[in-house]
Write a protein that holds these residues in place. Structure first.
Motif, mmCIF file in Angstrom:
data_model
loop_
_atom_site.group_PDB
_atom_site.id
_atom_site.type_symbol
_atom_site.label_atom_id
_atom_site.label_comp_id
_atom_site.label_asym_id
_atom_site.label_seq_id
_atom_site.Cartn_x
_atom_site.Cartn_y
_atom_site.Cartn_z
ATOM 1 N N ARG A 162 48.603 36.239 37.266
ATOM 2 C CA ARG A 162 48.219 37.556 36.697
ATOM 3 C C ARG A 162 49.352 38.123 35.844
ATOM 4 O O ARG A 162 49.112 38.714 34.798
ATOM 5 C CB ARG A 162 47.865 38.541 37.818
ATOM 6 C CG ARG A 162 46.591 38.187 38.523
ATOM 7 C CD ARG A 162 46.202 39.180 39.614
ATOM 8 N NE ARG A 162 45.278 38.488 40.495
ATOM 9 C CZ ARG A 162 45.521 38.150 41.766
ATOM 10 N NH1 ARG A 162 46.648 38.517 42.352
ATOM 11 N NH2 ARG A 162 44.628 37.483 42.454
ATOM 12 N N ILE A 215 49.168 43.966 41.120
ATOM 13 C CA ILE A 215 48.779 42.591 40.772
ATOM 14 C C ILE A 215 49.046 41.564 41.865
ATOM 15 O O ILE A 215 48.628 40.416 41.744
ATOM 16 C CB ILE A 215 49.396 42.098 39.439
ATOM 17 C CG1 ILE A 215 50.920 42.091 39.493
ATOM 18 C CG2 ILE A 215 48.889 42.897 38.256
ATOM 19 C CD1 ILE A 215 51.553 41.376 38.299
ATOM 20 N N VAL A 216 49.750 41.963 42.928
ATOM 21 C CA VAL A 216 49.897 41.040 44.056
ATOM 22 C C VAL A 216 48.718 41.272 45.009
ATOM 23 O O VAL A 216 48.700 42.240 45.764
ATOM 24 C CB VAL A 216 51.248 41.257 44.772
ATOM 25 C CG1 VAL A 216 51.347 40.383 46.025
ATOM 26 C CG2 VAL A 216 52.405 40.954 43.831
ATOM 27 N N TYR A 217 47.713 40.443 44.901
ATOM 28 C CA TYR A 217 46.584 40.516 45.832
ATOM 29 C C TYR A 217 45.975 39.135 45.998
ATOM 30 O O TYR A 217 46.269 38.219 45.219
ATOM 31 C CB TYR A 217 45.547 41.564 45.403
ATOM 32 C CG TYR A 217 44.858 41.352 44.067
ATOM 33 C CD1 TYR A 217 45.279 42.032 42.928
ATOM 34 C CD2 TYR A 217 43.752 40.503 43.948
ATOM 35 C CE1 TYR A 217 44.636 41.860 41.709
ATOM 36 C CE2 TYR A 217 43.097 40.335 42.737
ATOM 37 C CZ TYR A 217 43.544 41.015 41.611
ATOM 38 O OH TYR A 217 42.902 40.846 40.414
ATOM 39 N N SER A 255 49.606 35.699 42.029
ATOM 40 C CA SER A 255 50.206 36.877 41.407
ATOM 41 C C SER A 255 50.935 36.507 40.112
ATOM 42 O O SER A 255 50.845 37.224 39.111
ATOM 43 C CB SER A 255 51.189 37.539 42.378
ATOM 44 O OG SER A 255 50.553 37.756 43.624
ATOM 45 N N ILE A 298 54.818 47.050 40.215
ATOM 46 C CA ILE A 298 53.850 46.383 41.100
ATOM 47 C C ILE A 298 53.959 46.997 42.493
ATOM 48 O O ILE A 298 55.055 47.186 43.015
ATOM 49 C CB ILE A 298 54.123 44.856 41.202
ATOM 50 C CG1 ILE A 298 54.311 44.230 39.805
ATOM 51 C CG2 ILE A 298 52.993 44.167 41.947
ATOM 52 C CD1 ILE A 298 54.774 42.758 39.836
#
Ligand code: NIG
Ligand code: FE
Length: 410
Positions: free
Chosen positions: A131, A80-82, A128, A145
């Motif tokens: 999300r 989810i870190v994008y 992030s 993650i």
């Protein structure tokens, strides 16, 4: 503060003792209590049972007539870190290009890496966190993650530091996985060894020094990292105490399952393409197979052969794979429904796979994954529903009334 939840139509996934996973035939058993109470104190579950035994002296009572309570989902595989999104590639696929062709044309993971390298820490954190909040509202109460959209020392560290800040600011269990070996950056296309050395000699020591990850992952796949590369990277990670959780068998079976087991991987994830050797290799190991049905749905690729695996006695966990390329969705309710509809898992198997087995797949089964005394008060209160099978049956409906994380409604 003690809060008592009363008249719960059915309390789901009740485990008296801390079991860590369920396998094979046991996955069909989902222990529940009808007409139940649940008692929490601050952030912990302290008691539960039949309504007739409910305690009386509590600070607050919440009536749950007609509603069910189950542990929050444990999403053991996300990215989810994008930065940004890859909506254009989605349209390109609709117009006939394949996921592989898009990646070969500079799209895919390296496209996300380019965007992320140009995004500031604060912006990446904000995107992030949004999300993370979204998936918490959807009932996720523990999440893993991964990094892997940085692909430079600096950008991989930026991703992992964002995860660290999420851990500090949100009170659900969050686990970090280093996935530097997600794709070869364009500048290393003809120097694969150079990139692997960068991972081992530069990224890994810094990550260990700052204590930025619990797990290590590799995208072990034809055209990405070979079994030999995977062996080298997992071995280097293990030396620094990172436990493997590995992307294997998404498109081809090349021995990724076996090399992961060699390093006692906590999980092997994707598994859309599995032969009998792969299934046999997983028997009697501590490695949890993890299926990601939303990815199969979004890319129109085969679903993990869950039926065959469970019928062979294996455990199985379900996760979202939330990422910008293959699964832009973090909805575990959809995952559970899709597992039932497309993978022929029963509602009991799917709920076990998305709670207790998901917790195992990220080493948090002592904290979450079941309604057990001493575990975290992380649970979902459903709307009024006739049975728990209604959750996967009514795919697409939001059946969540309230989510409790750390003993507080969010
Ligand atoms: O798990 N398979 C590898 N990685 C991600 C997707 C990568 C992407 O397309 O951005 C996955 O599906
Ligand atoms: Fe993934």
């Amino acid at each position: 503060m003690k809060i008592l939840f009363t008249n719960i139509k059915e309390l789901i996934q009740v485990r008296e003792t801390t079991i860590t996973k369920v396998s094979g035939k046991d996955m069909r058993i989902l222990p529940t209590i009808k007409n139940a109470f649940l008692l929490i104190e601050n952030d912990k579950i302290i008691d539960f049972g039949e309504m007739k035994n409910a305690p009386t002296s509590v600070s607050k009572t919440i009536d749950c007539t007609g509603k069910m309570i189950l542990p929050t989902w444990c999403d053991s595989h996300t990215h989810i870190v994008y930065a940004g999104n890859r909506e254009q590639e989605f349209v390109d696929r609709i117009n006939g290009l394949t996921y592989e062709e898009i990646a070969n044309n500079g799209g895919g993971i390296v496209n996300s890496a380019k965007k992320l390298q140009q995004t500031s820490f604060d912006d990446l954190y904000q995107q992030s966190a949004k999300r993370l909040e979204e998936i918490m509202q959807l009932g996720t109460g523990a999440v893993e993650i991964k990094s892997g959209y940085g692909l430079t020392v600096e950008a991989e560290l930026k991703m992992l530091r964002v995860i660290k800040k999420l851990k500090e600011n949100y009170n659900l269990p969050i686990k970090a996985t280093f996935l530097g070996a997600h794709a070869f950056p364009t500048e290393y296309k003809n120097n694969k060894e150079g990139y692997i050395n960068l991972i081992i000699d530069e990224m890994l020591p810094k990550i260990a020094e700052e204590n930025l990850a619990e797990f290590i992952d590799v995208f072990c796949e034809t055209g990405y990292f070979s079994v030999e590369d995977t062996d080298k990277i997992l071995s280097a990670g293990k030396k620094l105490g990172l436990i493997p959780k590995v992307h294997v068998n998404q498109f081809t079976t090349i021995g990724g399952v076996q090399v992961s087991i060699k390093y006692n991987a906590l999980s092997v994830d994707h598994l859309e393409v599995m032969n009998d050797n792969d299934i046999d290799a997983l028997k009697n190991t501590g490695t949890m197979p993890v299926a990601l049905p939303s990815c199969s749905y979004f890319l129109s690729i085969p679903y993990t052969p869950a039926r065959k695996m469970i019928d062979n006695g294996l455990p199985l966990a379900l996760a979202t794979d939330y990422n910008p390329g293959s699964t832009p969705s973090g909805n575990m309710n959809f995952v559970v429904a899709t597992a039932c509809i497309k993978m022929k898992m029963t509602p009991e198997e799917a709920i076990n796979a998305a709670t207790i087995n998901g917790a195992y797949a990220m080493n948090v089964s002592n904290e979450v994954g079941s309604i057990t005394k001493g575990k975290k008060a992380n649970f979902i209160i459903t709307k009024e529903i006739p049975s728990y099978g209604f959750i996967p049956y009514s795919f697409g409906s939001n059946l969540i009334d309230t989510v409790f994380i750390d003993g507080k409604s969010i």
